[in-house]
Write a protein that holds these residues in place. Structure first.
Motif, PDB file in Angstrom:
ATOM      1  N   GLY A 114       0.816  -1.207   0.000  1.00 43.99           N
ATOM      2  CA  GLY A 114       0.000   0.000   0.000  1.00 43.99           C
ATOM      3  C   GLY A 114       0.848   1.255   0.000  1.00 43.99           C
ATOM      4  N   TYR A 115       1.878   1.247   0.809  1.00 43.77           N
ATOM      5  CA  TYR A 115       2.698   2.451   0.985  1.00 43.77           C
ATOM      6  C   TYR A 115       3.260   2.909  -0.358  1.00 43.77           C
ATOM      7  N   PHE A 246      -8.642   3.671  -2.478  1.00 39.27           N
ATOM      8  CA  PHE A 246      -7.434   2.872  -2.210  1.00 39.27           C
ATOM      9  C   PHE A 246      -7.580   2.120  -0.899  1.00 39.27           C
TER      10      PHE A 246
HETATM   11  C1  PLP Z   1      -3.717   4.708   6.157  1.00 40.93           C
HETATM   12  C2  PLP Z   1      -2.681   3.772   5.617  1.00 40.93           C
HETATM   13  N1  PLP Z   1      -2.358   3.827   4.318  1.00 40.93           N
HETATM   14  C3  PLP Z   1      -1.426   3.012   3.797  1.00 40.93           C
HETATM   15  C4  PLP Z   1      -0.743   2.095   4.577  1.00 40.93           C
HETATM   16  C5  PLP Z   1       0.337   1.259   3.958  1.00 40.93           C
HETATM   17  O1  PLP Z   1      -0.118   0.008   3.566  1.00 40.93           O
HETATM   18  P1  PLP Z   1       0.901  -1.231   3.418  1.00 40.93           P
HETATM   19  O2  PLP Z   1       1.151  -1.789   4.770  1.00 40.93           O
HETATM   20  O3  PLP Z   1       0.175  -2.173   2.496  1.00 40.93           O
HETATM   21  O4  PLP Z   1       2.158  -0.701   2.776  1.00 40.93           O
HETATM   22  C6  PLP Z   1      -1.067   2.006   5.938  1.00 40.93           C
HETATM   23  C7  PLP Z   1      -0.385   1.044   6.840  1.00 40.93           C
HETATM   24  O5  PLP Z   1      -0.248  -0.098   6.676  1.00 40.93           O
HETATM   25  C8  PLP Z   1      -2.067   2.848   6.463  1.00 40.93           C
HETATM   26  O6  PLP Z   1      -2.396   2.804   7.762  1.00 40.93           O
END
Ligand code: PLP
Length: 433
Positions: A114-115, A246
């Motif tokens: 996600g990040y 997302f």
């Molecule tokens: C609001 C939010 N967006 C994005 C992410 C990032 O996702 P990922 O862990 O899949 O990289 C997180 C944390 O995991 C989050 O809390």
């Protein structure tokens, strides 16, 4: 000339500076045993409130089975390469179309994390004349996406619609003066620290006055909010106004990966232009098959979301009844606000873990202002009434000690190694389980 390494070792940063006392305990703790409401920490069983395993899927037998079966059948290597080159598969595309349908969007694209996904999507869709208007408490991945943005950005006070409108006016003026560019508003479905939902409906209503596109990071709302679990947009009846939705698979799906859903032509644009996916190996097949199974469970097992909410309501009501300030949460995320310094906060966490066997996360300065402490509890469908009751008792007793100044210590309790050093509050006889 300065040596870069020399500068780094002189200042490890606000959390890193405590690493000698904190490592392996307050920071980088190791939880052992199967994921659940009780796990082993430093040899002791604890009630754990730190995992975003909202629906309790992490250790669900059907999830464990598909993860194991898919790994045995495909291994972790398949498919090799980036999706654009050689790493695509029918299962990847099936997951994308099922996610799009679940979110009532035309299409979706998978991200490895996600990040990096949302960060890179912001980079892919915004040009230098575009203006981004975003919430002040946006997650670090959104902030890093903004860092990649060569154009202007305007921040509005957290969930303050009046300020959001003010920033939209500034942005509109700028794009009109430039005679090019558009506006992207970015917010979250649920803010992960305080648990309050983003005011999506109010932001969506601003579309009648201003021209902009809306991107929502619903990492904590996906699977937990809305009639079918489709998230904060569904909960607030404004899913259609979200142009780009997302979420990560790392929370309610207890997996890895993420996705963005929206209009087919735009998702296709992202597919062909997002650098973090084009130049990276695609998600391994067992992860994709595991996510297909988890998505099916989200859709067909509403009892998981019901159990999550029943636990969240019990925990939040119990804390409120006992006089705790849990702020404005309207999601399962449960912050408990208290006053105290960093040393006091760590001493209280120490007591909670060692004598009450409660494991939760703390947030202190510099993430929040000095003198404030947030204990962050994440209820899940896997928690039991006994877990909740024990936790409420522990919080009442430790809060009384905090108010009586019992945790006033000069330094963070040294837990990086067992030093044998004891503090006053530790003289209470430890409870035996
Ligand atoms: C609001 C939010 N967006 C994005 C992410 C990032 O996702 P990922 O862990 O899949 O990289 C997180 C944390 O995991 C989050 O809390």
């Amino acid at each position: 000339m300065a040596d870069i390494f020399e500068r780094l070792v002189k200042n490890y940063g606000p959390i890193g500076e405590h690493r000698d006392r904190a490592h392996g305990y307050y920071a980088f703790p190791k939880l052992d045993g199967p994921i659940g409401s009780r796990m082993i920490f430093r040899g002791q069983e604890m009630v754990v409130w730190s995992l975003n395993n909202y629906l309790g899927l992490a250790n669900h037998p059907e999830v464990r089975k598909i993860d194991a079966d898919a790994s045995a059948e495909y291994g972790l290597a398949l498919p090799m390469g980036a999706r654009m080159m050689s790493g695509n598969s029918n299962f990847h595309e099936q997951l994308e179309s099922e996610l799009a349908e679940y979110e009532s969007k035309e299409d979706a694209i998978l991200f490895n994390y996600g990040y990096q996904g949302i960060m890179s999507a912001i980079d892919a869709i915004c040009g230098r004349h575009d203006v981004i208007v975003y919430d002040a408490e946006s997650h670090a991945c959104i902030i890093d996406g903004l860092r990649l943005h060569p154009g202007h950005r305007y921040v509005y006070k957290h969930n303050d619609i009046e300020d959001c409108e003010k920033q939209l006016q500034r942005a509109t003026k700028l794009v009109e003066e430039q005679r090019s560019g558009g506006i992207l508003v970015i917010t979250e479905g649920v803010f992960g620290m305080a648990g309050d939902q983003g005011k999506l409906k109010e932001i969506a209503a601003l579309k009648s006055k201003y021209e902009f596109r809306l991107m929502v990071d619903d990492a904590h709302g996906f699977g937990t909010l809305g009639k079918t679990g489709a998230g904060a947009g569904e909960e607030q009846h404004c899913q259609d106004a979200i142009d780009l939705y997302f979420s990560t698979f790392a929370k309610s799906m207890a997996s890895i990966g993420a996705f963005m859903a929206g209009p087919r032509v735009i998702i296709d644009y992202i597919r062909y232009n997002i650098r973090s996916q084009i130049f990276a190996k695609s998600l391994p097949m067992p992860i994709v098959l595991g996510n297909l199974k988890r998505l099916d469970m989200l859709r067909t097992m509403p009892e998981l979301k019901e159990k999550l909410w029943s636990n969240a309501i019990k925990l939040q009501a119990g804390l409120k009844e006992r006089g705790f300030d849990i702020g404005k949460t309207d999601s399962p995320v449960t912050p408990v606000y208290m006053k105290g310094g960093v040393e006091e906060a760590t001493a209280m966490v120490h007591d909670l873990r060692e004598n009450y066997h409660i494991f939760c996360s703390i947030v202190v300065y510099p993430v929040i202002p000095k003198g404030h402490i947030i204990y962050r509890l994440i209820p899940t469908a896997a928690h039991t009434d006994a877990d909740i009751q024990e936790t409420l008792v522990a919080f009442s007793e430790t809060k009384a000690k905090l108010d009586a100044g019992k945790y006033k210590v000069d330094e963070i309790p040294d837990m990086a190694e067992v030093t044998g050093k004891r503090f006053d509050y530790m003289l209470d006889k430890p409870r035996n389980k």
